[in-house]
Design a protein around this motif. Structure first.
Motif, PDB file in Angstrom:
ATOM      1  N   CYS A  51      59.699  15.363 -13.235  1.00 29.80           N
ATOM      2  CA  CYS A  51      59.056  15.360 -14.546  1.00 29.80           C
ATOM      3  C   CYS A  51      59.264  14.011 -15.223  1.00 29.80           C
ATOM      4  CB  CYS A  51      59.600  16.503 -15.396  1.00 29.80           C
ATOM      5  SG  CYS A  51      59.040  16.505 -17.115  1.00 29.80           S
ATOM      6  N   SER A  98      50.983  15.540  -9.615  1.00 30.00           N
ATOM      7  CA  SER A  98      50.877  16.884 -10.201  1.00 30.00           C
ATOM      8  C   SER A  98      51.422  17.925  -9.237  1.00 30.00           C
ATOM      9  CB  SER A  98      49.424  17.227 -10.523  1.00 30.00           C
ATOM     10  OG  SER A  98      48.884  16.313 -11.443  1.00 30.00           O
ATOM     11  N   HIS A  99      51.043  17.811  -7.973  1.00 30.83           N
ATOM     12  CA  HIS A  99      51.494  18.799  -6.988  1.00 30.83           C
ATOM     13  C   HIS A  99      52.999  18.700  -6.762  1.00 30.83           C
ATOM     14  CE1 HIS A  99      47.515  20.183  -6.434  1.00 30.83           C
ATOM     15  NE2 HIS A  99      47.075  19.110  -5.788  1.00 30.83           N
ATOM     16  N   ASN A 119      55.188  17.999  -8.867  1.00 36.01           N
ATOM     17  CA  ASN A 119      55.908  18.589 -10.000  1.00 36.01           C
ATOM     18  C   ASN A 119      55.945  20.102  -9.927  1.00 36.01           C
ATOM     19  OD1 ASN A 119      56.690  16.378 -11.381  1.00 36.01           O
ATOM     20  ND2 ASN A 119      55.001  16.366 -12.812  1.00 36.01           N
ATOM     21  N   ASP A 120      54.952  20.671  -9.270  1.00 36.22           N
ATOM     22  CA  ASP A 120      54.761  22.120  -9.327  1.00 36.22           C
ATOM     23  C   ASP A 120      55.954  22.849  -8.723  1.00 36.22           C
ATOM     24  OD1 ASP A 120      53.660  24.522  -9.811  1.00 36.22           O
ATOM     25  OD2 ASP A 120      51.930  24.291  -8.491  1.00 36.22           O
ATOM     26  N   GLY A 121      56.689  23.566  -9.571  1.00 38.15           N
ATOM     27  CA  GLY A 121      57.793  24.391  -9.086  1.00 38.15           C
ATOM     28  C   GLY A 121      59.062  23.616  -8.760  1.00 38.15           C
ATOM     29  N   ASP A 132      55.355  21.664 -14.523  1.00 36.68           N
ATOM     30  CA  ASP A 132      54.189  22.331 -13.943  1.00 36.68           C
ATOM     31  C   ASP A 132      52.982  22.217 -14.865  1.00 36.68           C
ATOM     32  OD1 ASP A 132      55.952  24.164 -11.985  1.00 36.68           O
ATOM     33  OD2 ASP A 132      56.707  24.362 -14.027  1.00 36.68           O
ATOM     34  N   GLY A 160      51.030  19.146 -14.815  1.00 33.71           N
ATOM     35  CA  GLY A 160      50.264  19.078 -13.573  1.00 33.71           C
ATOM     36  C   GLY A 160      49.016  19.952 -13.636  1.00 33.71           C
ATOM     37  N   TYR A 161      49.175  21.180 -14.138  1.00 34.16           N
ATOM     38  CA  TYR A 161      48.011  22.077 -14.229  1.00 34.16           C
ATOM     39  C   TYR A 161      46.910  21.448 -15.068  1.00 34.16           C
ATOM     40  CZ  TYR A 161      51.267  25.780 -12.773  1.00 34.16           C
ATOM     41  OH  TYR A 161      52.200  26.524 -12.117  1.00 34.16           O
TER      42      TYR A 161
END
Ligand code: FMN
Ligand code: SF4
Ligand code: FES
Lengths: 163, 428
Positions: free
Chosen positions: B348, B379-380, B382-384, B392, B395-396
């Motif tokens: 992040c 973005s990907h 960062n996800d989770g 997240d 990123g979304y």
């Protein structure tokens, strides 16, 4: 800071037992309201009063954007630059305020009257663009209204100086 | 009017926020009813109501409360989340300013149900009138003996209003708790859940202001009556705060299931200056944008909006007109996320910084074609992989805009200027 201790004691009463560290933020808010910023001696005083580690006070102070270690202009203009306000002309308002006051965001006018800041969403997006003048929100701001407000504040300052 | 109302169901006047006016509307009668109930039965009623959280994640309120299982003699805390920091959201402010006693009564009922002796309202530091109104209501409640003194059955509650100081992550439940503990508001890894170990390590329930404001109505009406409002999967109403290029911005209480397009075109007066609608941010900037064509068949309920790949989130809706530059739009969002990252998690902290730099570069006309894939990749990544939901969410939001408006990014990079005129405003 010492003269505020009676007030801090009152605040403490409202918290459950063992919540002394929780007073760091409210005490800093109160000190800043009093002095305009938080000075070294305030930190010393607070550390002694609350019995918390100095690093904790320093960390809180440096983290939050609303807390300051140095003084600013007598009137603080804070203009929201987030998306809803930008969609309603905030960028133009910020440019205009910069020109009118002759400062960049974050700057203070040479006479110490105004500090101009840009801030993130103020939770007032339906009445964008929004500016805070010290504690108060001014909503649906237009360039004309901005000029009028600044003009009024300048006059108030002058009246204050004469007294 | 977008359906029945449960919260904005009285006329706002200069005195409608006072204790006297609230009592005249039947205020604090539900508290009496609740105090005659078994605490566990209140939780049962709330669970049966199907109330979903209004802070952004639509988590079932009853299920959260159910984890707490209050033990007599043990300490439990309740915090009302009034941080309202998600850009586009300004609906809790309506409750704090106009119906503060509804929140106080609801917090009394909730605290009784959950064995709470001390509760907190965490309010963002910039809110001035909302602060004065909620503190005023609490002062009135103290003076009237509703707070700070044992009620008929011995239950006693104290409420402290805690003011933030300008930080978005304080709205994240664990960041909020760390903030009240007097430290910098770093969110915490879960488990343990906050309902197991929260404020000063004690079980803590954190609910959004609007979620809590619904409790009084649910106990007054009973779960069965409450469920008659809204849809089977989204019971009740949602406060939607709408802004952007809309003719009549403001806070609207919408009964779940109300047609989305009708809400925008009729209730909100359509677009500003008669512009055409390009897309909508449904519920705070962290929810994915949906195009006008996508929302056409949808209604305002979780079961309708979620399958479209987005969500009603915090109810912070932003209407965007044709001609708005989505590259500049994303730039504002990424600048915000970068500014607000607390810096604890590498993906992040670094990711937001990189994304902000990349988008600034594109807007400066110095973008390169690989930048689009880089934004996707960050973005990907960062996800989770982060402690709180902010990594997240950023990123979304980014992927949502890139997926739908990739051509605008390609155009900007190729031509070194916006496909439109770089405008975020909607001109007459
Ligand atoms: C970065 C971030 C910011 C948040 N800000 C808020 C906020 O300002 N207000 C809020 O109620 N919830 C906010 N939330 C959601 C809270 O973490 C939490 O889920 C919510 O307060 C729970 O209440 P509810 O279950 O009643 O919805 C935020 C979440 C994240 C990840
Ligand atoms: S995801 Fe970002 S904001 Fe959340 S804890 Fe990690 S660094 Fe902080
Ligand atoms: S974007 Fe300016 S108040 Fe929300």
């Amino acid at each position: 800071m010492k003269h505020l201790i009676p007030e801090f004691e009152k605040m403490k009463e409202r918290f459950p037992a063992g919540f002394e560290p929780s007073l760091v933020l409210p005490c800093l808010h109160r000190i800043q309201k009093d002095r305009g910023y938080v000075a070294d001696e305030d930190i010393d005083g607070l550390v002694a009063y609350l019995g918390v580690p100095r690093i904790q006070v320093e960390e809180v102070l440096s983290y939050y954007t609303m807390l300051r270690r140095e003084g600013i202009g007598r009137t603080h203009l804070q203009i929201c630059r987030n998306i809803a306000c930008s969609m309603r002309g905030a960028e133009g308002v910020i440019d205009h305020a910069c020109k009118r006051l002759g400062v960049k965001p974050g700057g203070t006018t040479a006479d110490g009257k105004f500090t101009l800041s840009t801030v993130e969403c103020l939770g007032s997006c339906g009445t964008a663009p929004v500016m805070m003048v010290n504690d108060a929100y001014h909503e649906n701001l237009t360039l004309a209204e901005l000029d009028r407000l600044i003009g009024e504040l300048v006059v108030e300052e002058r009246a204050g100086e004469k007294k | 009017m977008p359906g029945r109302k449960l919260i904005m169901n009285f006329e706002v006047t200069p005195t409608s926020h006072t204790l006297e006016a609230y009592r005249a509307r039947g205020g604090y009668q539900t508290l009496e009813k609740a105090l005659a109930m078994e605490p566990a039965d209140i939780t049962k009623e709330v669970t049966a109501s199907g109330l979903l959280g209004h802070g952004g994640a639509a988590f079932p309120v009853g299920r959260k409360w159910g984890v707490m299982k209050p033990n007599p003699g043990e300490i439990h805390y309740l915090c009302a989340n009034a941080d309202e920091g998600e850009p586009g959201t300004f609906k809790d402010r309506w409750i704090l300013e106009n119906a503060p006693h509804l929140l106080v009564e609801s917090m009394l009922i909730t605290s009784y149900a959950l064995g709470v002796r001390h509760a907190f309202v965490y309010i963002r530091g910039e809110f001035d009138l909302p602060y004065r109104r909620i503190q005023g209501a609490i002062d009135e409640a103290y003076a009237a003996g509703l707070l700070g003194r044992p009620q008929a059955n011995g239950f006693t509650l104290d409420i402290v209003v805690y003011r933030g100081a300008g930080s978005y992550v304080c709205g994240e439940a664990s960041g909020l708790i760390t903030s009240i503990e007097g430290r910098k508001p770093y969110p915490r890894n879960r488990p343990p859940r906050l309902t197991v170990r929260g404020l000063f390590q004690k079980p803590t329930v954190i609910n959004n202001v609007e979620s809590l404001a619904n409790i009084t109505g649910i106990i007054r009406m009973g779960a069965e009556e409450f469920r008659k409002v809204g849809t089977p999967k989204s019971p009740g109403t949602q406060l939607i705060s709408i802004s952007g290029h809309i003719a009549k911005p403001g806070v609207y209480e919408v009964e779940y299931g109300y047609p989305w397009a009708k809400f925008l075109d009729e209730d909100c007066g359509g677009m500003l200056h008669g512009a055409k609608m390009k897309c909508v941010v449904p519920g705070g900037i962290s929810t994915k944008v949906l195009t006008r064509a996508e929302i056409e068949p949808l209604n305002l309920s979780h079961e309708s909006v979620n399958p479209a790949g987005s969500g009603l989130g915090s109810g912070g809706m932003i209407a965007i007109a044709e001609g708005t530059c989505m590259v500049r739009f994303l730039q504002v969002l990424l600048r915000f996320y970068h500014h607000e990252s607390c810096g604890q998690c590498t993906p992040c902290r670094e990711g937001m910084g990189w994304m902000h730099k990349i988008i600034d570069r594109i807007v400066a006309g110095k973008g390169v074609p690989e930048d689009i894939e880089r934004l996707y990749a960050i973005s990907h990544a960062n996800d989770g992989t982060t402690i709180c939901g902010m990594g997240d969410a950023a990123g979304y939001a980014t992927v949502g805009i890139l997926n739908k408006y990739r051509d605008e990014f390609e155009y900007f990079i190729q031509n070194k200027r916006s496909k439109f005129d770089g405008r975020l405003e909607c001109l007459a």
